[in-house]
Design a protein around this motif. Sequence first.
Motif, PDB file in Angstrom:
ATOM      1  N   ARG A   1      52.478 -10.637  43.172  1.00  0.00           N
ATOM      2  CA  ARG A   1      52.691 -10.318  41.758  1.00  0.00           C
ATOM      3  C   ARG A   1      52.196 -11.441  40.856  1.00  0.00           C
ATOM      4  O   ARG A   1      51.575 -11.199  39.819  1.00  0.00           O
ATOM      5  N   TYR A   2      52.459 -12.699  41.235  1.00  0.00           N
ATOM      6  CA  TYR A   2      51.990 -13.831  40.427  1.00  0.00           C
ATOM      7  C   TYR A   2      50.464 -13.909  40.424  1.00  0.00           C
ATOM      8  O   TYR A   2      49.852 -14.228  39.399  1.00  0.00           O
ATOM      9  N   ARG A   3      49.848 -13.617  41.559  1.00  0.00           N
ATOM     10  CA  ARG A   3      48.382 -13.610  41.594  1.00  0.00           C
ATOM     11  C   ARG A   3      47.827 -12.525  40.679  1.00  0.00           C
ATOM     12  O   ARG A   3      46.848 -12.748  39.949  1.00  0.00           O
ATOM     13  N   LEU A   4      48.458 -11.340  40.714  1.00  0.00           N
ATOM     14  CA  LEU A   4      48.020 -10.247  39.846  1.00  0.00           C
ATOM     15  C   LEU A   4      48.251 -10.587  38.375  1.00  0.00           C
ATOM     16  O   LEU A   4      47.476 -10.167  37.504  1.00  0.00           O
ATOM     17  N   TYR A   5      49.308 -11.350  38.112  1.00  0.00           N
ATOM     18  CA  TYR A   5      49.582 -11.745  36.725  1.00  0.00           C
ATOM     19  C   TYR A   5      48.436 -12.594  36.172  1.00  0.00           C
ATOM     20  O   TYR A   5      47.925 -12.331  35.072  1.00  0.00           O
ATOM     21  N   TRP A   6      48.024 -13.600  36.928  1.00  0.00           N
ATOM     22  CA  TRP A   6      46.955 -14.475  36.442  1.00  0.00           C
ATOM     23  C   TRP A   6      45.613 -13.754  36.444  1.00  0.00           C
ATOM     24  O   TRP A   6      44.768 -14.012  35.572  1.00  0.00           O
ATOM     25  N   LEU A   7      45.419 -12.841  37.379  1.00  0.00           N
ATOM     26  CA  LEU A   7      44.202 -12.038  37.355  1.00  0.00           C
ATOM     27  C   LEU A   7      44.173 -11.157  36.111  1.00  0.00           C
ATOM     28  O   LEU A   7      43.127 -11.010  35.456  1.00  0.00           O
ATOM     29  N   HIS A   8      45.330 -10.593  35.790  1.00  0.00           N
ATOM     30  CA  HIS A   8      45.436  -9.760  34.592  1.00  0.00           C
ATOM     31  C   HIS A   8      45.124 -10.572  33.334  1.00  0.00           C
ATOM     32  O   HIS A   8      44.384 -10.109  32.451  1.00  0.00           O
ATOM     33  N   GLN A   9      45.690 -11.786  33.265  1.00  0.00           N
ATOM     34  CA  GLN A   9      45.428 -12.636  32.103  1.00  0.00           C
ATOM     35  C   GLN A   9      43.956 -13.036  32.044  1.00  0.00           C
ATOM     36  O   GLN A   9      43.352 -13.089  30.964  1.00  0.00           O
ATOM     37  N   GLY A  10      43.388 -13.302  33.221  1.00  0.00           N
ATOM     38  CA  GLY A  10      41.988 -13.697  33.260  1.00  0.00           C
ATOM     39  C   GLY A  10      41.047 -12.603  32.798  1.00  0.00           C
ATOM     40  O   GLY A  10      39.973 -12.879  32.253  1.00  0.00           O
ATOM     41  N   VAL A  11      41.443 -11.358  33.006  1.00  0.00           N
ATOM     42  CA  VAL A  11      40.629 -10.225  32.554  1.00  0.00           C
ATOM     43  C   VAL A  11      40.948  -9.880  31.104  1.00  0.00           C
ATOM     44  O   VAL A  11      40.059  -9.510  30.330  1.00  0.00           O
ATOM     45  N   LYS A  12      42.213 -10.020  30.734  1.00  0.00           N
ATOM     46  CA  LYS A  12      42.656  -9.588  29.408  1.00  0.00           C
ATOM     47  C   LYS A  12      42.029 -10.419  28.293  1.00  0.00           C
ATOM     48  O   LYS A  12      41.524  -9.855  27.302  1.00  0.00           O
ATOM     49  N   PHE A  13      42.029 -11.732  28.421  1.00  0.00           N
ATOM     50  CA  PHE A  13      41.544 -12.574  27.325  1.00  0.00           C
ATOM     51  C   PHE A  13      40.051 -12.392  27.056  1.00  0.00           C
ATOM     52  O   PHE A  13      39.646 -12.286  25.893  1.00  0.00           O
ATOM     53  N   PRO A  14      39.197 -12.344  28.068  1.00  0.00           N
ATOM     54  CA  PRO A  14      37.786 -12.040  27.765  1.00  0.00           C
ATOM     55  C   PRO A  14      37.609 -10.679  27.102  1.00  0.00           C
ATOM     56  O   PRO A  14      36.760 -10.528  26.209  1.00  0.00           O
ATOM     57  N   LEU A  15      38.405  -9.697  27.528  1.00  0.00           N
ATOM     58  CA  LEU A  15      38.310  -8.375  26.907  1.00  0.00           C
ATOM     59  C   LEU A  15      38.770  -8.417  25.456  1.00  0.00           C
ATOM     60  O   LEU A  15      38.199  -7.730  24.594  1.00  0.00           O
TER      61      LEU A  15
END
Length: 598
Positions: free
Chosen positions: A553-567
């Motif tokens: 879940r923590y890995r998915l959280y940072w992956l989500h943030q990593g995708v969200k901010f560029p978008l």
Amino acid sequence: MAHKDRTVNQGGSMVEENLARSIYVTTAGTDTSTPNCGKGKPSNETDVTLSCRGSSEVTSEVRGIASCERIPSMRTDKCYKAKTFQELYRGSEIQEFYRGANVLVTGGTGFMGKVLVEKLLRSCPHISNIYLLVRCKKGKDVASRIEELFNDPLFEKLKAEDNGFRKKVISVEGDCREPGLGLSPDDRERIVEHVNIVFHMAATVRFDEKLPIAVATNVLGTRDLMLLCQDCTKIKAVVHVSTAYSYCNRSDIAEEFYDPPITGDRVVKLMECLDENTITAITPTLLGAWPNTYTYTKAIAEDTVRTLARDLPVGLFRPSIILCTRSDPLPGWIDNHYGPAGVVVGVGLGLIRTLHINEKTVGDMVPCDMAVNALLAAAWHIQERRRSGIEGIPVYNYVSSCENPITWDRYIKKSIEHSWQFPFEKSVWLVTLTNSNVYYLYKIYALFFHLLPAFVVDTVLFSVGQKPRAMKIYEKLHRFTGAISYFCTRQWKFSNQNVQQLWSMISEEDRKIFDFNICNLNWDRYLGESMMGVRKFLLKDDPRGHSDAMKKRYRLYWLHQGVKFPLILLFLWLCWLTTRTVFRLAGETAMIGKKIIT
């Protein structure tokens, strides 16, 4: 009274036999140190005293009996020894209603049906037999399906208490879609001669079921069952299980019958006269105000029950949306992905990230085990009404919104909160959800949160030589969420006076055994147990893998943030570019206008 040593057997039979040996009738004034007759002064009035040493070890047959209970006296001049403990043990009022009963259950292999069968066998130990109507399905014969039924974790508690319960279950091959329920002449005769109580639960619950199949199962099956009950010679109660949303075209739904969209006979004739293509073409017209074939045929089935009831002791049971069990026989048990459970799975896996839902409306949902308890009590109540000379067919709306409502907003937030505490091992993305009651706004959300990511995933899969599948997954998910959105964007006002009256009538003992008071439900705790049940029974997550799921879940959280901010940056850049272009075009238009004027 003499006591004999007993060996506790979890199967129950040895307990009964040895307990029976310790039950004696002794005359007043007799020396009770031995069970021999003839000692002391005889008396016409004798006392029967029951001693239960080690009662905590006694199985379901003697549940609730405290040590040294007093049994009503019997007149005899001789020493009396009970044949079996069951003959002297008297249960609660509802338990006594089912004592010696032969119960016919249709739909017993379904979600609610499984809980009903388990509850009958465990909490009504003196029941005679359960006739289980089962059809062959997906290449499995009746015996295989029965074996599969009892291998479910739902029956583990029953097996621990009484390993001989299988002897009470009689499988009957049949199919509600076939004429006469598909019963053989011998099976029909056996049911007619022996059955006392009937629970008709068989139905197709698919919202998008083809109309001919829905009519055959939900309408014709109900008609044939009612005709069968008319021939039964010992019938005490017949309960037809419908749904609280059978007349969802109405905003107020009381505990009464309503006029159907079409009579059962007419819709059956239509299905017989028209070909499949024609039926498919006219289905939307036939449905009218009903959102799907399930609620449409359930409404017709209710009218069929009313028409064919005649002098039968019949009742109509309408539960709202059925969720997993609260606690009985185990918390969080569920075996399907229908309704809210499917949403919880989709959201918890990170697949569903937007829904068409009105979060301010009340979602009417009830736990499966509490609904089954109310169903069992309703059958008892039907007979009590008949004994009291009360006419008419009682309707029971088993709903939560009247006494213990919960909004969709609270349901979703609590479910997400628990999913963060107990994440799924198979999650593919972080749990996020953005909902809208406005359909077109929801479609925009679905485009950005579902379809575009699915397109990117399929493009990557195709580029590496694998078969694209993300778009197909979301096509199915959108059909599912679209089917349930009707019930998530509207509000109904139910009444449940009959259910409340039923609760006020039953004894304190029955309230403990058959608890269906929805006020006793703690939604927050229940939703937490529901999430654990989804992990355990639907997704088959390893309970020992919780720490790994948390890390994921923590890995998915940072992956989500990593995708969200560029978008977000891309979105802001597009907004700036669009705004600049609009202003530039506006300026150029103004300049052209000035030149034209001059």
